[in-house]
Design an enzyme around this catalytic site. Structure first.
Site, mmCIF file in Angstrom:
data_model
loop_
_atom_site.group_PDB
_atom_site.id
_atom_site.type_symbol
_atom_site.label_atom_id
_atom_site.label_comp_id
_atom_site.label_asym_id
_atom_site.label_seq_id
_atom_site.Cartn_x
_atom_site.Cartn_y
_atom_site.Cartn_z
ATOM 1 N N GLU A 103 67.677 71.180 38.871
ATOM 2 C CA GLU A 103 67.100 71.918 37.751
ATOM 3 C C GLU A 103 68.140 72.071 36.651
ATOM 4 O O GLU A 103 69.325 72.284 36.932
ATOM 5 C CB GLU A 103 66.623 73.290 38.231
ATOM 6 C CG GLU A 103 65.812 74.079 37.227
ATOM 7 C CD GLU A 103 65.191 75.329 37.855
ATOM 8 O OE1 GLU A 103 65.201 76.370 37.167
ATOM 9 O OE2 GLU A 103 64.724 75.273 39.010
ATOM 10 N N ASP A 105 68.394 74.336 33.131
ATOM 11 C CA ASP A 105 67.678 75.468 32.537
ATOM 12 C C ASP A 105 68.182 75.876 31.166
ATOM 13 O O ASP A 105 69.386 76.078 30.965
ATOM 14 C CB ASP A 105 67.839 76.718 33.417
ATOM 15 C CG ASP A 105 67.121 76.633 34.746
ATOM 16 O OD1 ASP A 105 66.220 75.799 34.869
ATOM 17 O OD2 ASP A 105 67.469 77.409 35.648
ATOM 18 N N GLU A 107 66.969 79.339 29.280
ATOM 19 C CA GLU A 107 66.132 80.534 29.357
ATOM 20 C C GLU A 107 66.535 81.457 28.213
ATOM 21 O O GLU A 107 67.719 81.757 28.029
ATOM 22 C CB GLU A 107 66.308 81.254 30.697
ATOM 23 C CG GLU A 107 65.785 80.477 31.885
ATOM 24 C CD GLU A 107 65.855 81.262 33.182
ATOM 25 O OE1 GLU A 107 64.869 81.307 33.909
ATOM 26 O OE2 GLU A 107 66.930 81.849 33.450
#
Length: 293
Positions: A103, A105, A107
């Site tokens: 993953e 990310d 955010e």
């Protein structure tokens, strides 16, 4: 009709056709599925050129790419929730599936009006994360669209904002550090309530009087290798026919390293590689090798 007139007509026709082709590139109808929130909260507008996600007290919303990618450059322009966005999180990330997933990310942690958003980044490889870095941005991400990019190739993962690198995670598998190198990933995005942790560690809660909260997306581009599960292989493809596969061996040159250093010096507010209290037995091995993490 003279030869010059015919040439002008052909050029106008070519430009018209080219405009139609490029207008369909990055189309949200063609490239994404709404995964939750339904048509009430996740909306594709303007013939597929704009997508909005909304969050109310009942539910958030999200989408994911139809394709899986194995290396590439992914770009998306995003305009974040304006005003009092405390408690909300807008995500934009690549991820595979399963307990040993990879993953990458972005955010965006909302905040009270007048306080800056926090851009939270992380990298998971073989199910292991805990590689957080956080930044303030050098602009207000709610006033206009800005481009957030992930460059992912066998050498490194580069996080970019408006084409400025903010973080690099290098492939250090030779040191025993897992790297996301063999699991195809989809692109995901969501808008959801995380007021138990998102703003000041959960001290500031979501003010539902300001709902619905809305984030907007446009100009998606995937210059990437699209994975075919039936053939266990991938083919390079771009939603922009004018782009090349320069991402395949892209790393930071000297100007890129300078821009990265500027961002990390001026705008980084947390780096797991300097958190000695969190790692009393010693920092993770990748932290000892490179400051560009």
């Amino acid at each position: 009709m003279s030869s010059s007139s015919r040439l002008s007509s052909i050029l106008l026709l070519f430009l018209f056709v080219f405009t139609l082709i490029t207008a369909s590139e990055g189309n949200f109808y063609e490239n994404f599925d709404i995964t939750w929130g339904g048509n009430q909260r996740a909306k594709i507008l303007n013939g597929g050129q704009l997508l909005t996600l909304s969050l109310d007290k009942t539910s958030g919303s999200g989408f994911r790419s139809k394709h899986e990618y194995l290396f590439g450059r992914i770009d998306m322009q995003i305009k974040l929730v304006p005003g009092n966005s405390a408690g909300t999180v807008t995500t934009y990330y690549l991820s595979s599936e399963g307990p040993t997933h990879d993953e990458v990310d972005f955010e965006f942690l909302g905040n009270l009006s007048g306080d800056p958003y926090i851009l939270h980044t992380n990298v998971y490889s073989q199910g292991k994360g805990n590689r957080e870095q956080q930044f303030y941005l050098w602009f207000d991400p709610t006033k206009a669209f800005h481009t957030y990019s992930i460059v992912w190739n066998p050498q490194c993962v580069i996080f970019m904002v408006d084409n400025i690198p903010i973080r690099v995670f290098n492939n250090m598998e030779s040191m025993g550090v897992p790297f996301p190198s063999n699991q195809p990933m989809r692109l995901y995005s969501s808008l959801w309530n995380a007021d138990d942790w998102a703003t000041r560690g959960g001290l500031v809660k979501t003010d539902w009087a300001h709902a619905p909260f809305t984030a907007s997306y446009r100009n998606f581009n995937a210059n990437a290798c699209i994975w075919s599960s039936s053939q266990s292989s991938c083919a390079s493809k771009s939603t922009n026919s004018l782009q090349t596969t320069a991402w395949q061996d892209q790393t930071l040159d000297a100007p890129g390293r300078n821009r990265l250093g500027w961002v990390q010096k001026m705008f980084m507010i947390y780096n797991y590689c300097t958190d000695f209290k969190r790692f009393p037995q010693g920092l993770p091995p990748e932290c000892k090798r490179s400051r560009f993490l």
